[in-house]
Design a protein around this motif. Structure first.
Motif, mmCIF file in Angstrom:
data_model
loop_
_atom_site.group_PDB
_atom_site.id
_atom_site.type_symbol
_atom_site.label_atom_id
_atom_site.label_comp_id
_atom_site.label_asym_id
_atom_site.label_seq_id
_atom_site.Cartn_x
_atom_site.Cartn_y
_atom_site.Cartn_z
ATOM 1 N N LEU A 207 26.683 -13.151 -8.746
ATOM 2 C CA LEU A 207 27.566 -14.063 -9.476
ATOM 3 C C LEU A 207 29.022 -13.622 -9.344
ATOM 4 C CD1 LEU A 207 25.349 -14.618 -12.662
ATOM 5 C CD2 LEU A 207 25.738 -16.249 -10.816
ATOM 6 N N ARG A 208 29.199 -12.298 -9.323
ATOM 7 C CA ARG A 208 30.593 -11.806 -9.134
ATOM 8 C C ARG A 208 31.120 -12.202 -7.769
ATOM 9 N NH1 ARG A 208 29.779 -6.216 -12.247
ATOM 10 N NH2 ARG A 208 30.794 -6.830 -14.193
ATOM 11 N N SER A 209 30.259 -12.130 -6.728
ATOM 12 C CA SER A 209 30.749 -12.534 -5.392
ATOM 13 C C SER A 209 31.099 -14.007 -5.371
ATOM 14 C CB SER A 209 29.723 -12.355 -4.278
ATOM 15 O OG SER A 209 28.893 -11.354 -4.470
ATOM 16 N N MET A 210 30.325 -14.818 -6.099
ATOM 17 C CA MET A 210 30.649 -16.252 -6.140
ATOM 18 C C MET A 210 32.011 -16.469 -6.801
ATOM 19 S SD MET A 210 26.990 -17.946 -7.194
ATOM 20 C CE MET A 210 25.641 -18.110 -6.015
ATOM 21 N N ALA A 211 32.248 -15.721 -7.885
ATOM 22 C CA ALA A 211 33.551 -15.847 -8.564
ATOM 23 C C ALA A 211 34.669 -15.371 -7.640
ATOM 24 C CB ALA A 211 33.535 -15.047 -9.863
ATOM 25 N N ALA A 212 34.416 -14.256 -6.931
ATOM 26 C CA ALA A 212 35.456 -13.719 -6.038
ATOM 27 C C ALA A 212 35.749 -14.692 -4.905
ATOM 28 C CB ALA A 212 35.003 -12.365 -5.476
ATOM 29 N N ALA A 213 34.730 -15.456 -4.508
ATOM 30 C CA ALA A 213 34.923 -16.413 -3.403
ATOM 31 C C ALA A 213 35.680 -17.661 -3.855
ATOM 32 C CB ALA A 213 33.569 -16.818 -2.833
ATOM 33 N N GLY A 245 21.413 -16.158 -18.970
ATOM 34 C CA GLY A 245 22.137 -16.844 -17.888
ATOM 35 C C GLY A 245 23.604 -17.035 -18.232
ATOM 36 N N CYS A 246 23.865 -17.449 -19.472
ATOM 37 C CA CYS A 246 25.266 -17.689 -19.881
ATOM 38 C C CYS A 246 26.030 -16.360 -19.961
ATOM 39 C CB CYS A 246 25.325 -18.380 -21.240
ATOM 40 S SG CYS A 246 24.789 -20.092 -21.185
ATOM 41 N N LEU A 247 25.402 -15.342 -20.552
ATOM 42 C CA LEU A 247 26.122 -14.063 -20.709
ATOM 43 C C LEU A 247 26.455 -13.454 -19.344
ATOM 44 C CD1 LEU A 247 24.197 -12.456 -23.733
ATOM 45 C CD2 LEU A 247 26.498 -13.451 -23.743
ATOM 46 N N LYS A 248 25.484 -13.546 -18.434
ATOM 47 C CA LYS A 248 25.697 -12.976 -17.093
ATOM 48 C C LYS A 248 26.814 -13.722 -16.350
ATOM 49 C CE LYS A 248 22.170 -11.830 -13.812
ATOM 50 N NZ LYS A 248 20.745 -11.990 -13.569
ATOM 51 N N THR A 249 26.795 -15.039 -16.516
ATOM 52 C CA THR A 249 27.807 -15.873 -15.848
ATOM 53 C C THR A 249 29.202 -15.494 -16.336
ATOM 54 O OG1 THR A 249 26.216 -17.660 -15.657
ATOM 55 C CG2 THR A 249 28.511 -18.286 -15.515
ATOM 56 N N LYS A 250 29.300 -15.341 -17.653
ATOM 57 C CA LYS A 250 30.626 -14.982 -18.205
ATOM 58 C C LYS A 250 31.032 -13.578 -17.774
ATOM 59 C CE LYS A 250 30.376 -15.562 -22.517
ATOM 60 N NZ LYS A 250 30.902 -15.540 -23.850
ATOM 61 N N GLU A 251 30.064 -12.677 -17.773
ATOM 62 C CA GLU A 251 30.386 -11.292 -17.377
ATOM 63 C C GLU A 251 30.869 -11.237 -15.926
ATOM 64 O OE1 GLU A 251 27.223 -8.524 -18.190
ATOM 65 O OE2 GLU A 251 28.389 -6.835 -17.379
#
Ligand code: SF4
Length: 432
Positions: A207-213, A245-251
């Motif tokens: 999820l972090r890579s998706m945000a970074a992209a 799912g929500c907590l991980k997405t926000k993190e």
């Protein structure tokens, strides 16, 4: 425009089903339809639409087509001095010119074929819904999509369809990179996602890579926090998935927007639905909570449950009481939005800060006499209808015209069952 494409230009696929905040976004389909497709209330992909993943080549082709059509608009004088609604009138001529250049007249035939695919025996309400679902857009549709996006500022992009998180992060990063290089004005990229995918299939690093992209926000349809309600409607997710799912997405640095569905517990689980949904929102603390009141669509498993007697739809007043419980109980910092035509009340505000103001709106409705509640409901649905379609079709005009006085509707002498019938007809045609 760079040069007119002698090979002809095809339309690109667009996401008909997208969050209201993405109504004027540029959209690209990275997958088609929904692989789950089992939620009992959901009419979206029930008419035989099959899930598929699209290849990078297919997506690249669509990005390229969108880029070229956007260039054609500019070359056709659209947007030289800003984009306006009047530009829509220029699109048929422009599409014709593109077809002439590329000799691609078969697109019209393809569009007609798609429209003709609605079976004759389909319930008229479902037919209305399906006709709005544009699986095979024409050149005009693609141009109108681009114009609407340009008119809204040209900064937002939605990537569909139903769960963008199933894509491998590297795949999504490649697509995002290509879209950004071809459409540099884009600032915000969003997807729909399923909380189970975020919780169980994607690592935090993914999820972090998706945000970074460049992905900015995920819209989750959580619908309810009650495990019983989720199981009854066959959501395929549980409240623990929603929270994780929500907590991980926000993190991971992504904005998290959830849809909840007042009324989904029916009369039997109404209170539990509200209490448990508030519990999940407090634990998951999404950035946005969006209301999308249950509408029971024909030919869905939920309609079948109504016929069999295993589900009883809540009256409007009971749905409003659910909202009262929900808003009274949410302590997490979040933003509540009522941005769906399916909702009765305009409930927008920050929670818990705006709680008392929102409760006042709710109590204002609950305190109305019965007849006034019905009239309120009709006017609210009518406003949504006019907002969505810009005018009334002939049959609704005829139903309402006996109550028109000096340009205003006076429903005070309308019998209750007629009032309810008219409201139901209007509701049945609203896109949620
Ligand atoms: S996951 Fe979403 S699109 Fe798929 S069936 Fe459920 S509500 Fe419909």
């Amino acid at each position: 425009m760079n040069e007119k494409n002698p090979g002809g230009l095809e339309p690109f696929e667009i996401c008909s089903i997208r969050p209201p905040t993405e109504n004027s976004s540029l959209t690209f389909r990275l997958t088609r339809n929904c692989y789950w497709n089992k939620c009992a209330f959901c009419p979206v992909y029930k008419m035989g639409a099959r899930f598929s993943r699209r290849s990078l080549d297919e997506i690249r082709r669509d990005i390229d087509r969108a880029r070229q059509l956007d260039d054609w608009m500019l070359a056709g004088g659209i947007g030289m001095n800003g984009y306006t609604r009047a530009d829509y009138g220029k699109l048929p001529g422009l599409a014709e010119e593109i077809r002439r250049t590329g000799r691609k007249a078969h697109h019209e035939a393809r569009t007609q074929k798609a429209a003709a695919e609605i079976p004759e025996d389909v319930d008229p309400r479902l037919a209305w819904f399906i006709s709005w679902f544009n699986d095979q857009p024409s050149l005009e549709d693609s141009l109108a999509h681009l114009l609407s996006w340009r008119m809204a500022g040209g900064e937002t992009c939605f990537l569909g369809d139903a769960d963008g998180l199933i894509l491998k992060p590297e795949f999504l990063a490649t697509v995002l990179g290509e879209i950004k290089s071809r459409f540099p004005s884009l600032q915000r990229f969003t997807v729909y996602g399923r909380t189970r995918t975020a919780a169980r299939q994607r690592s935090l690093a993914d999820l972090r890579s998706m945000a970074a992209a460049g992905l900015n926000r995920v819209h989750f349809g959580i619908e309810s926090g009650s495990d019983q309600v989720l199981a009854f409607v066959n959501k395929g997710e549980c409240s623990a998935d929603h929270i994780e799912g929500c907590l991980k997405t926000k993190e991971a640095g992504l904005s998290c927007s959830v849809y909840i569905m007042p009324g989904l517990g029916g009369t039997a689980r109404s209170e539990e639905h509200a209490l448990e949904t508030a519990r999940v929102i407090n634990a998951a603390a999404p950035d946005f909570v969006r209301l999308r009141t249950l509408e029971i669509f024909p030919q869905t498993p939920l309609e079948q449950a109504v016929k069999e007697g295993s589900f009883t739809e809540c009256p409007e007043e009971q749905v409003v009481r659910e909202l009262r419980i929900l808003i009274s109980r949410i302590d997490a910092e979040t933003e509540l939005l009522s941005d769906s035509a399916s909702n009765l009340l305009d409930l927008y505000g920050k929670l818990p800060h705006d709680r008392s103001r929102l409760l006042k709106i709710i109590d204002g409705y609950l305190d109305l006499p019965e007849q006034s509640k019905r009239i309120f409901s009709l006017h609210a649905r009518l406003r949504s209808f006019l907002g969505q379609y810009g005018g009334l079709p002939e049959d609704l005009y005829e139903i309402l015209s006996p109550y028109a006085r000096d340009g205003e509707l006076d429903m005070s002498r309308c019998p209750n069952d007629t009032l309810e019938g008219i409201t139901r007809t209007i509701r049945s045609r609203l896109m949620p």
